[in-house]
Design a protein around this motif. Structure first.
Motif, PDB file in Angstrom:
ATOM      1  N   TYR B 123      37.814  29.406 -25.930  1.00  0.00           N
ATOM      2  CA  TYR B 123      38.213  29.358 -27.329  1.00  0.00           C
ATOM      3  C   TYR B 123      37.805  30.648 -28.055  1.00  0.00           C
ATOM      4  CZ  TYR B 123      33.293  28.318 -28.243  1.00  0.00           C
ATOM      5  OH  TYR B 123      31.925  28.393 -28.302  1.00  0.00           O
ATOM      6  N   ILE B 124      38.551  30.986 -29.106  1.00  0.00           N
ATOM      7  CA  ILE B 124      38.142  32.086 -29.985  1.00  0.00           C
ATOM      8  C   ILE B 124      37.349  31.430 -31.095  1.00  0.00           C
ATOM      9  CG2 ILE B 124      38.936  33.882 -31.578  1.00  0.00           C
ATOM     10  CD1 ILE B 124      41.484  34.124 -29.982  1.00  0.00           C
ATOM     11  N   SER B 136      29.429  43.529 -19.356  1.00  0.00           N
ATOM     12  CA  SER B 136      30.697  43.126 -18.750  1.00  0.00           C
ATOM     13  C   SER B 136      31.052  41.701 -19.120  1.00  0.00           C
ATOM     14  CB  SER B 136      30.671  43.295 -17.233  1.00  0.00           C
ATOM     15  OG  SER B 136      29.387  43.297 -16.767  1.00  0.00           O
ATOM     16  N   GLU B 137      30.024  40.884 -19.401  1.00  0.00           N
ATOM     17  CA  GLU B 137      30.309  39.497 -19.780  1.00  0.00           C
ATOM     18  C   GLU B 137      31.090  39.460 -21.097  1.00  0.00           C
ATOM     19  OE1 GLU B 137      27.391  36.092 -20.900  1.00  0.00           O
ATOM     20  OE2 GLU B 137      26.968  36.708 -18.845  1.00  0.00           O
ATOM     21  N   LEU B 142      36.255  38.832 -23.826  1.00  0.00           N
ATOM     22  CA  LEU B 142      37.263  39.259 -24.803  1.00  0.00           C
ATOM     23  C   LEU B 142      38.626  39.410 -24.139  1.00  0.00           C
ATOM     24  CD1 LEU B 142      35.193  41.989 -26.691  1.00  0.00           C
ATOM     25  CD2 LEU B 142      35.980  39.835 -27.643  1.00  0.00           C
ATOM     26  N   GLN B 143      38.634  40.025 -22.964  1.00  0.00           N
ATOM     27  CA  GLN B 143      39.911  40.287 -22.292  1.00  0.00           C
ATOM     28  C   GLN B 143      40.535  39.011 -21.722  1.00  0.00           C
ATOM     29  OE1 GLN B 143      38.499  43.324 -19.582  1.00  0.00           O
ATOM     30  NE2 GLN B 143      39.903  44.783 -20.507  1.00  0.00           N
ATOM     31  N   ASP B 144      39.689  38.215 -21.084  1.00  0.00           N
ATOM     32  CA  ASP B 144      40.236  37.081 -20.319  1.00  0.00           C
ATOM     33  C   ASP B 144      40.363  35.794 -21.133  1.00  0.00           C
ATOM     34  OD1 ASP B 144      40.127  38.898 -18.308  1.00  0.00           O
ATOM     35  OD2 ASP B 144      38.247  38.161 -17.467  1.00  0.00           O
ATOM     36  N   ASN B 145      39.535  35.668 -22.184  1.00  0.00           N
ATOM     37  CA  ASN B 145      39.571  34.428 -22.961  1.00  0.00           C
ATOM     38  C   ASN B 145      40.167  34.609 -24.349  1.00  0.00           C
ATOM     39  OD1 ASN B 145      36.366  33.764 -21.536  1.00  0.00           O
ATOM     40  ND2 ASN B 145      38.301  32.994 -20.834  1.00  0.00           N
ATOM     41  N   GLU B 150      48.809  34.312 -23.894  1.00  0.00           N
ATOM     42  CA  GLU B 150      49.172  33.011 -24.488  1.00  0.00           C
ATOM     43  C   GLU B 150      48.721  32.937 -25.940  1.00  0.00           C
ATOM     44  OE1 GLU B 150      46.801  32.488 -21.437  1.00  0.00           O
ATOM     45  OE2 GLU B 150      48.611  33.440 -20.668  1.00  0.00           O
ATOM     46  N   LYS B 151      47.598  33.583 -26.257  1.00  0.00           N
ATOM     47  CA  LYS B 151      47.074  33.474 -27.618  1.00  0.00           C
ATOM     48  C   LYS B 151      47.717  34.490 -28.553  1.00  0.00           C
ATOM     49  CE  LYS B 151      42.583  31.404 -26.695  1.00  0.00           C
ATOM     50  NZ  LYS B 151      42.261  31.659 -25.287  1.00  0.00           N
ATOM     51  N   LEU B 152      47.886  35.710 -28.090  1.00  0.00           N
ATOM     52  CA  LEU B 152      48.505  36.697 -28.955  1.00  0.00           C
ATOM     53  C   LEU B 152      49.212  37.754 -28.123  1.00  0.00           C
ATOM     54  CD1 LEU B 152      45.664  38.864 -30.558  1.00  0.00           C
ATOM     55  CD2 LEU B 152      45.340  37.364 -28.668  1.00  0.00           C
TER      56      LEU B 152
END
Lengths: 114, 322
Positions: B123-124, B136-137, B142-145, B150-152
């Motif tokens: 979720y954002i 990296s986490e 940010l990149q994958d979630n 699908e979101k934008l």
């Protein structure tokens, strides 16, 4: 000529200071051995200033920009990455030439903290 | 002094000047009296933006950590049982739409899971981060979630510039957030995507003492507003995040450039000041009514792929060394 495959060393994100330090160490190791060092950024997607500060910017402490231009070749780097790289170099030149001015104020204090 | 119970009647909190003024006053009041118990009452609140959620969540985090560390200091050696009572929420008369929003943003996951919990991690929304920056986490998240197709719908180039800019915010928060962190507090973030406006907003908060304090410890600038503005200028840094002989001080400059090209909004709040960047591309600093005792950075980014230029297309001259 030596080629450093950045993605193999830091992954697809060239962002952190720690990643930058790894690249700097490799560059220093190769500096006297190789006429030219290619930094291959193929498949590296994200760039951030701490990475370039610690890898390329920090080299300007002991070397001048002309030496860097003669020795380093940046390949496969995105426009965004290149813009950040040039910004970091511009700032680093100022930073290391500014030893007597306010940039250094409080440095002893910071060293004590560390 | 006896501990007292206070009800905090939250008003609607928006990402605007009055919202930041209210939040600065709330933060100042609670920081001045951390021994008391606080109940946040939502009955008068119709909406809370990302900036409000990070401050309220951050204050809850501060109060709980304060209770734990102060009881440790008193030699009890165990977390105080008061810690659980430090913060309460009166949600009896909360607006149902707001309640749904808080759940969907994952606010309760961290602040009070009894009020709602979302199991998925993509979720954002609201998050409390580790006290050590996991580079990296954060970027992978940010990149994958966050910035998924699908979101934008944005180009890969814009995506990498957004990720890069957000990472600079986190580096900044951890830079001074960790150095002055006696209560072992988390860095707090809250993101929100508005599909109608196609705007992504994010606030990142640390209660690490703030910019003015950090600057004045290292640079002789006695005037607080000048010290605040000094830190925002490109190349200026208090070097609190690592070895002192590595150049830095570009984070806010990069953010400012990105936001002005994107025609978004950037706000940096610290101590009693707020600097805002709109279309003009320049910081405008104003005083806020209270004090943040930390740093709150909020951005709103346009994700419609048409109303802005990328940083790589900027006209501004940077010497081209390579």
């Amino acid at each position: 000529m030596t080629s450093i495959p950045v993605k193999e060393i830091v992954g697809i994100n060239a962002i952190s200071m720690n990643s930058g330090k790894k690249i700097k160490e490799l560059i220093i190791k190769e500096w006297d051995r190789s006429e030219q060092i290619i930094l291959d950024f193929s498949d590296v997607n994200v760039f951030a200033s701490p990475f370039f500060n610690a890898s390329i910017g920090a080299l300007l402490k002991d070397k001048d920009i002309k030496q860097l231009q003669e020795k380093l070749d940046f390949q496969g780097i995105s426009e965004h990455g290149k813009r950040l790289l040039n910004l970091v170099i511009s700032n680093a030149i100022k930073f290391y030439s500014d030893k007597e001015s306010k940039t250094d104020l409080g440095l002893d204090e910071v060293r004590k903290d560390i | 002094m006896a501990r007292q119970n206070y009800n905090v009647f939250l008003p609607p909190i928006r990402d605007d000047v009055s919202g930041y003024n209210y939040l600065s006053k709330l933060a100042a009041s609670i920081f001045e009296a951390p021994d008391n118990f606080y109940t946040f009452d939502f009955s008068r609140c119709s909406t809370i933006s990302h900036n409000g959620l990070v401050v309220i969540g951050g204050l809850c985090n501060f109060l709980k950590q304060y209770e734990t560390s102060s009881s440790m200091l008193k030699g009890l050696g165990l977390p105080s049982f008061f810690a659980k009572r430090k913060v309460g929420f009166n949600i009896d008369s909360i607006n149902p739409r707001l309640m749904e929003k808080l759940k969907a943003l994952g606010f309760w996951n961290f602040v009070n899971p009894d009020h709602g919990f979302i199991g998925s991690s993509d979720y954002i929304g609201y998050r409390e981060h580790n006290t050590v920056l996991e580079d990296s986490e954060i970027v992978s998240h940010l990149q994958d979630n966050w910035l998924t197709d699908e979101k934008l719908s944005i180009s890969e180039l814009l995506k990498s510039e957004i990720v890069s800019s957000i990472y600079e915010i986190f580096v900044n928060a951890y830079g001074h957030g960790l150095k002055e962190n006696p209560n072992n507090q988390s860095v707090i973030s809250c993101g929100h995507y508005d599909p109608k406006e196609k705007q992504l907003s994010l606030s990142v908060l640390d209660f690490g003492g703030g910019i003015v304090n950090s600057v004045q410890r290292h640079v002789p600038i006695p005037h607080k507003e000048e010290a605040f503005n000094w830190a925002l200028e490109i190349g200026n840094s208090t070097r609190t995040d690592s070895a002192p002989d590595i150049p830095r001080g570009l984070g806010f400059g990069i953010l400012k450039e990105f936001i002005s090209l994107n025609r978004g909004v950037l706000r940096v709040c610290s101590d009693s000041y707020m600097a805002t960047v709109h279309d003009s591309g320049n910081y405008v600093t104003t005083k806020v009514d209270g004090c943040f005792f930390g740093t709150l950075v909020s951005i709103t980014v346009n994700c419609d792929n048409k109303h802005y230029r990328l940083m790589s297309e900027a006209n501004e001259k940077i010497p081209s060394y390579f």
